[in-house]
Design an enzyme around this catalytic site. Structure first.
Site, short mmCIF file in Angstrom:
data_model
loop_
_atom_site.label_atom_id
_atom_site.label_comp_id
_atom_site.label_asym_id
_atom_site.label_seq_id
_atom_site.Cartn_x
_atom_site.Cartn_y
_atom_site.Cartn_z
N GLY A 16 88.79 -13.21 -132.64
CA GLY A 16 89.73 -12.12 -132.83
C GLY A 16 91.07 -12.63 -133.37
N GLY A 38 98.53 -19.35 -121.01
CA GLY A 38 99.01 -18.63 -122.19
C GLY A 38 100.48 -18.21 -122.15
N LYS A 48 98.04 -5.09 -135.37
CA LYS A 48 98.44 -6.35 -136.01
C LYS A 48 97.94 -6.47 -137.46
CE LYS A 48 99.30 -9.45 -132.13
NZ LYS A 48 98.97 -10.72 -131.51
N SER A 100 107.10 -8.39 -123.13
CA SER A 100 108.08 -8.66 -124.20
C SER A 100 109.43 -7.99 -123.96
CB SER A 100 107.50 -8.24 -125.55
OG SER A 100 106.44 -9.12 -125.89
#
Ligand code: NDP
Length: 272
Positions: free
Chosen positions: A127, A241, A65, A16
């Site tokens: 998940g 992904g 999260k 990121s």
């Protein structure tokens, strides 16, 4: 200088920062995207420090999260539906949580010409990624979403919490392959370094999928996972992904800055 970043632990492998630094540069924003590596017991203090720094927006990754939610000033409907936050936006002095993983997945599938409307999908895993995928596919117009987990109770909880989908036992997934038009691998079993990567792929009866079924693996490290390789060897269309990573980042960037995300600059920064 405007400050953005990512909160999680550990953050040694995250792509990121490279992606968002490229976006800041391409849009000419005088800003920095920093790693806020906070240990699990230190989240309350970590969030307080982000507030004091006046960070404008940040991503949230494992293991925070869900744990971040009570420390925020609110969450939107998408984060509530998924039950997890991956993006926090500062609005005035409030920090509001959202989740761009679901739209990240749907955008990446649209980009790869994978049809969502009317699809019969199976998501493997229970998940956070599986939750985001289930919500994304449903919002994207899927006809039906089945959720397959090795612990059936986890799949049942996911479907109950999101109010989407039919839980199934991973051991019997083959019984559902005949009608499947989109298979989404959303476990960590195919992740680089996983001892189970090959046995996990070998146990999936991919030869029972119809020829027009697309197989997506949300894992991007490696880009060509064992499941993707096996599906491609059978002539099925596969998607990795990285596109989801890119588009969740692009959506977060737009929320923070109000600028159109420079998608190609961001893509180049995460493609190795
Ligand atoms: P979690 O740790 O929240 O969930 C992992 C899930 O995988 C659990 O349901 C776990 O089951 C299941 N699992 C692990 N190993 C196996 C196995 N051998 N067989 C069956 N199920 C297994 O992780 P996330 O959901 O957050 O992420 C999953 C993966 O998705 C990550 O590895 C990550 O790389 C990828 N991801 C990609 C994103 C992107 O932008 N492309 C975004 C987010 C995640 P159990 O509970 O029984 O252990």
């Amino acid at each position: 200088m405007r400050v953005f970043g990512i909160l999680g632990y550990p953050l040694s492998h995250t792509r990121s920062p490279a992606m968002h630094q490229a976006a800041l540069k391409a849009t000419g924003i005088d800003g920095a995207y920093m790693k806020f590596e906070v240990r699990e017991g230190d989240l309350v203090q970590g969030m307080q420090e982000l507030r004091e720094l006046g960070v404008e927006g940040f991503n949230v990754t494992l293991p925070f999260k869900e744990a971040i939610i009570p420390l925020l000033d609110g969450v939107d409907d998408t984060a509530r539906a998924i039950g997890a936050v991956n993006t926090v936006v500062r609005v005035g002095s409030d920090y509001l949580g959202t989740n761009t993983d679901a739209v990240g997945l749907t955008m990446s599938l649209i980009e790869e010409n994978v049809r969502l409307s009317g699809t019969t999908a199976i998501v493997i895993g229970a998940g956070g990624a599986a939750r985001a995928a289930t919500v994304g596919l449903s919002f994207g117009g899927a006809f039906e979403v089945k959720v397959a987990a090795r612990r059936f109770a986890q799949a049942r909880s996911l479907c109950r919490d999101t109010k989407i989908g039919l839980p199934i036992d991973l051991a019997y997934i083959g019984e559902h392959f005949q009608d499947c038009t989109l298979l989404v691998q959303a476990t960590s079993a195919t992740l680089h370094g996983s001892d189970e990567a090959q046995s996990f792929a070998d146990a999936l009866p991919l030869d029972m999928l119809p020829d027009h079924c697309a197989v997506v693996d949300l894992v991007y490290e490696p880009e060509w996972t064992t499941v993707r390789l096996a599906a491609a060897a059978m002539g099925l269309k596969t998607v990795g992904g990285l596109g989801m990573l890119l588009h969740q980042g692009a959506a977060a960037f737009e929320r923070w800055t109000g600028e159109t995300a420079p998608v190609e600059a961001m893509r180049a920064a995460i493609t190795r």
